[in-house]
Scaffold this active site. Structure first.
Site, PDB file in Angstrom:
ATOM      1  N   SER A 269      -3.197   4.246   1.611  1.00 61.09           N
ATOM      2  CA  SER A 269      -4.325   4.640   2.448  1.00 61.09           C
ATOM      3  C   SER A 269      -4.932   5.970   2.023  1.00 61.09           C
ATOM      4  CB  SER A 269      -3.880   4.739   3.917  1.00 61.09           C
ATOM      5  OG  SER A 269      -2.906   5.759   4.070  1.00 61.09           O
ATOM      6  N   CYS A 270      -4.112   6.886   1.510  1.00 60.09           N
ATOM      7  CA  CYS A 270      -4.596   8.263   1.309  1.00 60.09           C
ATOM      8  C   CYS A 270      -5.460   8.437   0.071  1.00 60.09           C
ATOM      9  CB  CYS A 270      -3.409   9.222   1.257  1.00 60.09           C
ATOM     10  SG  CYS A 270      -2.562   9.408   2.841  1.00 60.09           S
ATOM     11  N   PHE A 271      -4.925   8.119  -1.110  1.00 61.39           N
ATOM     12  CA  PHE A 271      -5.685   8.383  -2.324  1.00 61.39           C
ATOM     13  C   PHE A 271      -7.032   7.653  -2.339  1.00 61.39           C
ATOM     14  CE2 PHE A 271      -2.051   9.753  -5.422  1.00 61.39           C
ATOM     15  CZ  PHE A 271      -1.769  10.816  -4.595  1.00 61.39           C
ATOM     16  N   LYS A 273      -8.863   6.382   0.086  1.00 60.97           N
ATOM     17  CA  LYS A 273      -9.748   6.840   1.164  1.00 60.97           C
ATOM     18  C   LYS A 273     -10.232   8.256   0.918  1.00 60.97           C
ATOM     19  CE  LYS A 273      -7.777   7.985   5.082  1.00 60.97           C
ATOM     20  NZ  LYS A 273      -8.112   9.400   5.349  1.00 60.97           N
ATOM     21  N   ASP A 274      -9.331   9.131   0.519  1.00 62.31           N
ATOM     22  CA  ASP A 274      -9.708  10.534   0.354  1.00 62.31           C
ATOM     23  C   ASP A 274     -10.621  10.744  -0.842  1.00 62.31           C
ATOM     24  OD1 ASP A 274      -8.201  10.969   2.550  1.00 62.31           O
ATOM     25  OD2 ASP A 274      -6.578  12.043   1.567  1.00 62.31           O
TER      26      ASP A 274
END
Length: 432
Positions: A269-271, A273-274
């Site tokens: 989810s993080c990489f 999305k960010d």
């Protein structure tokens, strides 16, 4: 300290259980009654190593869950840990977080003082422009709003929380109440040590800068993975083992050995999305982020390179192909942006019959491929397969041996250096 955590996803559940383990009285607030019931019964709603034990140990004691925001005024500090997914254009969707902020503000209308800390990842201007006005709508200066970005990795989130490499506190200039509350909350960790044996550094800064630290952190790590994958793709053309290259350059302390495992790329989810959010934000401000664009492009191309390698060895149309690993990384059941998704889709487009296995992520992958053939073990997936693709490096795959004998042909394309080559196997590493 009495702490409330709004949102019980991967981040919220982890920090709630860990804060309870540090000795705080914690109430988890979530709109999903099923999640609330699970936590109160001592069951973690997500798969995360070590989290089951913490939830089971503290539920009914220092950890409880509720759907009622009226629990917030009875606490000293509230963390907002609401998901901020990507919109189609790459921008972040803050609607759920804004709604939670509004409900938080309503619940805190009559408090004498309170500190709300945004854990959710949002762009630097979002807290002041969209969240703080909702949180402070009724209580105004009686409520402080701060940020404390998280740097926990799925699969090791409990360890990362309890042994952080840094703590970042973002507060408004002169807001000693918020800064003191954050120090008090994390006091049990201040004597902890980082992986290098050093005291945990604390970064005290303003609200927008704290959030930008989070984006910069993930953008740098994602770019590092894409860079070693790009180098790995070149090494592959020369028959060079990229892992030998990575071992050598990792000795340079300006580079470091971490995040040099080349292969299928990053997901979760993080990489994704960010990077999408910071790229979108940059373009809105008139800047073209060429390096970040390139990092995303390299990452998106890796699954196709895996499929092209497979086509060198087998006619994929009509072939039975085993896909080993569905989670985006080992240690989690999260399949968001898993590299297995485009691999499976590409196999199906080429006419393959796909049988997939993962030790914990099968149920989550059914949402993407409800009609896929899911095996209950790696051995079952490999049986009579014309080829196998390794898309997640679960430890159990390293122990596979005789199971490959049941394949119709032992063709293995490894995207994670996740299995050991053996005699009789046609083995291709994605970047080595």
């Amino acid at each position: 300290m009495k702490v409330s955590v709004v949102g019980s996803g991967y981040v919220g559940t982890t920090i709630a259980a860990c804060l309870a383990d540090l000795g705080h009285d914690v109430v988890a607030v979530d709109i999903d009654q099923g999640i609330v019931d699970a936590i109160n019964a001592g069951d973690s709603p997500i798969h995360e190593p070590g989290l089951d034990d913490l939830v089971a140990e503290h539920a009914g004691g220092r950890l409880r869950a509720t759907t009622d925001y009226e629990a917030l005024p009875d606490t000293d500090l509230t963390f907002l840990a609401i998901q901020t997914p990507s919109n189609a254009d790459g921008s972040i969707d803050t609607s759920a977080l804004e709604a939670a902020s509004e409900m938080t503000g309503d619940a805190l209308a009559d408090v004498e003082e309170h500190v709300v800390v945004v854990k959710s990842t949002v762009l630097p201007d979002v807290v002041d422009d969209r969240l703080a006005p909702r949180i402070k709508a009724h209580a105004d200066d009686r409520v402080s709003v701060a940020t404390n970005p998280e740097f926990q990795r799925e699969g090791s989130a409990v360890h990362d929380f309890l042994h952080p490499d840094k703590l970042v506190f973002g507060t408004r200039p002169g807001d000693e109440r918020a800064l003191d509350a954050l120090h008090e909350c994390y006091a049990p960790l201040l004597d902890a040590r980082t992986a290098d044996g050093e005291a945990v550094p604390i970064v005290e800064t303003d609200v927008p800068t704290a959030m930008m630290v989070k984006y910069a952190n993930n953008a740098f790590l994602a770019s590092k993975v894409s860079l070693i994958n790009d180098i790995g793709n070149i090494c592959k053309e020369y028959g060079i083992d990229t892992y030998e290259i990575a071992d050598a350059i990792g000795l340079d302390d300006r580079i470091g050995a971490k995040f040099l495992r080349s292969g299928l790329g990053w997901g979760g989810s993080c990489f994704p999305k960010d990077l999408a959010a910071i790229i979108h934000a940059a373009r809105e401000h008139g800047y073209e982020p060429a390096m970040l664009d390139a990092a995303v492009t390299v990452n998106e191309n890796q699954p196709e390179r895996m499929l092209e390698l497979l086509e060198k060895h087998v006619d994929v149309d009509g072939a039975r192909v085993a896909v080993l690993g569905l989670a985006f990384k080992p240690g989690t059941d999260d399949v968001r942006n898993s590299r297995a998704i485009p691999v499976i889709a590409g196999l199906q487009e080429r006419g393959a019959t796909v049988v997939a296995y993962d030790p914990v992520a099968t149920d989550n992958m059914r949402e993407h491929f409800p009609d896929l053939d899911y095996a209950d073990s790696a051995a079952s997936a490999l049986e009579n397969a014309d080829a196998a693709l390794v898309t997640t490096d679960w430890d159990e795959f390293q122990a596979l041996d005789d199971e490959f004998d049941t394949m119709h042909s032992q063709i293995v394309i490894d995207g994670r250096r996740g299995v050991e080559p053996r005699d009789g196997m046609t083995y291709e590493g994605l970047t080595w």
